[in-house]
Design a protein around this motif. Structure first.
Motif, mmCIF file in Angstrom:
data_model
loop_
_atom_site.group_PDB
_atom_site.id
_atom_site.type_symbol
_atom_site.label_atom_id
_atom_site.label_comp_id
_atom_site.label_asym_id
_atom_site.label_seq_id
_atom_site.Cartn_x
_atom_site.Cartn_y
_atom_site.Cartn_z
ATOM 1 N N VAL A 26 -57.626 7.351 -14.270
ATOM 2 C CA VAL A 26 -56.866 6.301 -13.583
ATOM 3 C C VAL A 26 -57.154 6.338 -12.081
ATOM 4 C CG1 VAL A 26 -54.535 5.531 -12.962
ATOM 5 C CG2 VAL A 26 -55.044 6.211 -15.325
ATOM 6 N N GLU A 27 -57.350 7.534 -11.535
ATOM 7 C CA GLU A 27 -57.613 7.644 -10.096
ATOM 8 C C GLU A 27 -58.970 7.055 -9.734
ATOM 9 O OE1 GLU A 27 -56.293 8.212 -6.378
ATOM 10 O OE2 GLU A 27 -55.170 8.515 -8.232
ATOM 11 N N LEU A 55 -58.293 1.631 -19.900
ATOM 12 C CA LEU A 55 -58.548 0.210 -20.141
ATOM 13 C C LEU A 55 -57.243 -0.574 -20.263
ATOM 14 C CD1 LEU A 55 -61.486 0.397 -22.714
ATOM 15 C CD2 LEU A 55 -61.628 -0.296 -20.320
ATOM 16 N N GLU A 56 -56.256 0.012 -20.923
ATOM 17 C CA GLU A 56 -54.964 -0.663 -21.082
ATOM 18 C C GLU A 56 -54.279 -0.865 -19.736
ATOM 19 O OE1 GLU A 56 -52.811 1.689 -23.841
ATOM 20 O OE2 GLU A 56 -54.124 1.193 -25.533
ATOM 21 N N LEU A 57 -54.386 0.121 -18.856
ATOM 22 C CA LEU A 57 -53.775 -0.008 -17.534
ATOM 23 C C LEU A 57 -54.476 -1.098 -16.724
ATOM 24 C CD1 LEU A 57 -51.833 0.825 -15.349
ATOM 25 C CD2 LEU A 57 -53.331 2.750 -14.784
ATOM 26 N N LEU A 58 -55.803 -1.148 -16.794
ATOM 27 C CA LEU A 58 -56.527 -2.208 -16.092
ATOM 28 C C LEU A 58 -56.139 -3.573 -16.643
ATOM 29 C CD1 LEU A 58 -58.654 -3.080 -14.032
ATOM 30 C CD2 LEU A 58 -60.402 -2.748 -15.793
ATOM 31 N N GLY A 59 -55.976 -3.673 -17.963
ATOM 32 C CA GLY A 59 -55.554 -4.927 -18.560
ATOM 33 C C GLY A 59 -54.157 -5.330 -18.128
ATOM 34 N N PHE A 60 -53.247 -4.371 -18.038
ATOM 35 C CA PHE A 60 -51.877 -4.652 -17.591
ATOM 36 C C PHE A 60 -51.896 -5.171 -16.154
ATOM 37 C CE2 PHE A 60 -47.751 -3.626 -15.818
ATOM 38 C CZ PHE A 60 -46.863 -3.939 -16.846
ATOM 39 N N PHE A 61 -52.734 -4.569 -15.329
ATOM 40 C CA PHE A 61 -52.861 -4.983 -13.925
ATOM 41 C C PHE A 61 -53.445 -6.387 -13.821
ATOM 42 C CE2 PHE A 61 -55.892 -5.193 -10.335
ATOM 43 C CZ PHE A 61 -55.006 -5.152 -9.263
ATOM 44 N N LEU A 118 -50.860 -2.949 -4.994
ATOM 45 C CA LEU A 118 -50.739 -3.777 -6.193
ATOM 46 C C LEU A 118 -50.950 -2.930 -7.444
ATOM 47 C CD1 LEU A 118 -52.648 -7.140 -5.502
ATOM 48 C CD2 LEU A 118 -50.270 -6.919 -6.198
ATOM 49 N N PHE A 119 -52.005 -2.124 -7.408
ATOM 50 C CA PHE A 119 -52.317 -1.286 -8.563
ATOM 51 C C PHE A 119 -51.232 -0.231 -8.782
ATOM 52 C CE2 PHE A 119 -54.448 2.356 -10.584
ATOM 53 C CZ PHE A 119 -54.889 1.738 -11.749
ATOM 54 N N ASP A 120 -50.766 0.388 -7.701
ATOM 55 C CA ASP A 120 -49.713 1.407 -7.826
ATOM 56 C C ASP A 120 -48.443 0.807 -8.432
ATOM 57 O OD1 ASP A 120 -51.431 3.240 -6.730
ATOM 58 O OD2 ASP A 120 -50.566 3.174 -4.726
ATOM 59 N N ALA A 121 -48.118 -0.425 -8.022
ATOM 60 C CA ALA A 121 -46.942 -1.088 -8.594
ATOM 61 C C ALA A 121 -47.151 -1.361 -10.083
ATOM 62 C CB ALA A 121 -46.666 -2.393 -7.850
ATOM 63 N N ALA A 122 -48.381 -1.725 -10.468
ATOM 64 C CA ALA A 122 -48.677 -1.982 -11.882
ATOM 65 C C ALA A 122 -48.537 -0.711 -12.716
ATOM 66 C CB ALA A 122 -50.082 -2.560 -12.023
ATOM 67 N N VAL A 123 -48.917 0.424 -12.152
ATOM 68 C CA VAL A 123 -48.791 1.704 -12.871
ATOM 69 C C VAL A 123 -47.327 1.977 -13.196
ATOM 70 C CG1 VAL A 123 -49.061 4.204 -12.683
ATOM 71 C CG2 VAL A 123 -50.896 2.696 -11.910
ATOM 72 N N VAL A 124 -46.447 1.770 -12.206
ATOM 73 C CA VAL A 124 -45.012 2.007 -12.409
ATOM 74 C C VAL A 124 -44.452 1.026 -13.435
ATOM 75 C CG1 VAL A 124 -42.752 1.979 -11.283
ATOM 76 C CG2 VAL A 124 -44.738 2.960 -10.096
ATOM 77 N N GLN A 125 -44.864 -0.235 -13.321
ATOM 78 C CA GLN A 125 -44.351 -1.263 -14.215
ATOM 79 C C GLN A 125 -44.822 -1.047 -15.653
ATOM 80 O OE1 GLN A 125 -45.223 -5.135 -12.624
ATOM 81 N NE2 GLN A 125 -44.199 -4.705 -10.681
#
Length: 510
Positions: free
Chosen positions: A376-377, A291-297, A419-426
């Motif tokens: 996450v996948e 959920l936190e990763l989706l929110g960051f994205f 876009l999502f892959d970049a958000a994961v790294v960020q």
């Protein structure tokens, strides 16, 4: 297992012989609803439609390169064209097939309707075909003529509703050829689940919707109203026939058969099983990290520093309400790095309804795979299809001006994935900055009950210090904006609680 047990297990299998000594196979038994759903996928992908394309992959892939092309060989792969419609059935949501005529869009939808227990003739007749003359009567039904003559009040008029309205699977072919007024009635059906005419109401019940359109842009005889587009949860591309499977077509021509003519009985679900299937899907847990990763994205998509000087209004909706586009303000005057920050790539953010669909289909995908929780996948594979028509690129972004990125203006699935892959790294790089924010949030979520005024003031001071540190040491980008809005909200909640303590103290002193 000894030899006698092995022979016994064989004798208890599917094979048996009749009185005429002819070999018979009993229907295949599948232990769980998820296993039956996986078998339905296998049958469609290998026998009914034969789709060799595997564009949904899990696991660490082996990467092959050459001739300017990158090929990923994942340990587990699925065809989205087959998989996502089945997940749509399992969740009773709304899915749009897009693609050129003759790609099997309606065929795929009717196969799902057959798996949902529909009779072949009834499924075929219940498909609603969009055309410029489609009226409300064609779509919904009509009042009985005798009732119109005898009735003294509109509430006394009985309506002969169309049978398709109450079916578990609803198919609307070429919905972008339906007149605007009739589209509004279709919107009410999809959004509210009922139809109304002459003060008579018919409830549609739980149902999975499948719509088709002959292009990716939603064009057609009539423009599709935005509210109707927003009600669609997933967009799936129909895939072309693969030439290596021509022998399948030759066999169908020789036998005179069509896909779906012989649906295995063990992959057909009744209404109670579909209800149970949806309950099991919704029960799949989503870890807080996902959920936190989706929110960051999602926070980066909506943000626009140049939209306003006030923190709360630094978002793209502010631009749109003023009749402006992102390209008008995303210029050299904006200090953010256009090649790093994701906000520059999109014209808009996404509604809460879209993220609910993302979470539900991520649960469905995890359930289909047999995973005990959403990963996450799962999120990465679902997002492109859920945001395909909802997230619009900003073609003037510096990101798309690079030759290697220009292809993403054509391929939205690949664009959303990157876009999502970049958000994961960020997110990983931003984790240290967010630690004190996460601590303050967890502290506040426990609730202020029982705190004295001194502790409340101490927490408010700590929030203010963290905000000042973030403002001084970080550039104002999407993640920082999200944190500042959150911290300001927490400060306001503590402030309101402090005022209530002070009022209570004055009342007790009086």
């Amino acid at each position: 297992m000894d030899s006698s047990q092995l022979v016994s297990s064989w004798l208890q299998g599917r094979a048996s012989t009749g009185p005429d000594l002819e070999l018979r196979l009993a229907p295949r038994t599948v232990s769980t609803l998820a296993a039956r759903l996986r078998r339905a996928y296998t049958w469609i992908a290998t026998q009914a439609l034969v789709s060799p394309y595997q564009d949904v992959q899990f696991g660490d892939p082996v990467v092959l390169t050459g001739a300017g092309t990158r090929v990923e060989l994942g340990p587990v792969g699925y065809s989205a064209y087959v998989l996502l419609p089945l997940l749509n059935l399992a969740t009773s949501q709304r899915l749009l097939f897009v693609g050129a005529p003759g790609r099997g869009k309606t065929t795929m939808a009717t196969l799902v309707a057959l798996i949902a227990g529909g009779a072949p003739d009834e499924v075929r007749r219940s498909v609603q075909h969009g055309h410029p003359q489609l009226t409300l009567t064609d779509l919904l039904g009509s009042p009985l003529p005798s009732e119109l003559i005898r009735a003294e009040d509109a509430s006394h008029i009985r309506v002969a509703w169309r049978r398709w309205l109450t079916q578990r699977v609803k198919i609307v072919d070429e919905y972008n050829r339906i007149p605007t007024k009739t589209q509004s009635a279709l919107l009410s059906l999809m959004a509210e689940g009922y139809a109304e005419m002459f003060e008579q109401v018919v409830e549609c019940g739980r149902s999975a919707w499948f719509l088709t359109a002959n292009d990716d842009q939603g064009g057609g005889t009539f423009p599709v109203i935005e509210a109707l587009k927003d009600r669609i949860d997933l967009v799936v591309r129909s895939m072309p026939f693969h030439s290596h499977h021509l022998e399948t077509l030759a066999k169908r021509v020789a036998e005179g058969t069509v896909p779906g003519q012989f649906v295995p009985s063990d992959i057909v679900f009744n209404a109670e099983e579909l209800d149970a299937l949806e309950r099991e899907v919704r029960a799949v847990p989503i870890p807080s990290a996902v959920l936190e990763l989706l929110g960051f994205f999602s926070g980066q998509l909506e943000f626009c520093q140049r939209a306003s000087g006030q923190l709360e209004y630094m978002m793209k909706d502010t631009l749109h309400l003023a009749g402006r586009r992102v390209a008008h303000v995303c210029t050299e005057d904006c200090p953010l790095d256009k090649s790093v920050n994701l906000c520059t790539q999109t014209e808009n953010g996404v509604s809460a309804r879209a993220y609910q669909a993302v979470l539900l289909f991520a649960k469905a995908l995890a359930y289909f795979r047999g995973s005990p929780e959403v990963t996450v996948e799962d999120l990465r594979q679902v997002l492109p299809w859920a945001l395909h028509e909802k997230l619009k690129p900003n073609p003037q972004s510096a990101f798309f001006q690079k030759p290697e990125n220009a292809v993403h203006l054509l391929d939205r699935i690949g664009w959303v994935r990157q876009l999502f892959d970049a958000a994961v790294v960020q997110q990983a790089a931003y984790a240290k900055v967010r630690e004190p924010v996460a601590k303050l949030r967890a502290q506040a979520e426990a609730g202020p009950a029982g705190l004295d005024a001194g502790e409340v003031r101490r927490r408010m001071s700590e929030i203010q210090q963290v905000m000042e540190k973030v403002l001084q040491k970080q550039e104002l980008n999407g993640p920082v904006h999200e944190d500042l809005v959150l911290l300001k909200n927490l400060h306001g909640r503590y402030s309101a609680y402090l005022r209530s303590l002070e009022r209570r103290g004055k009342a007790e002193g009086a």
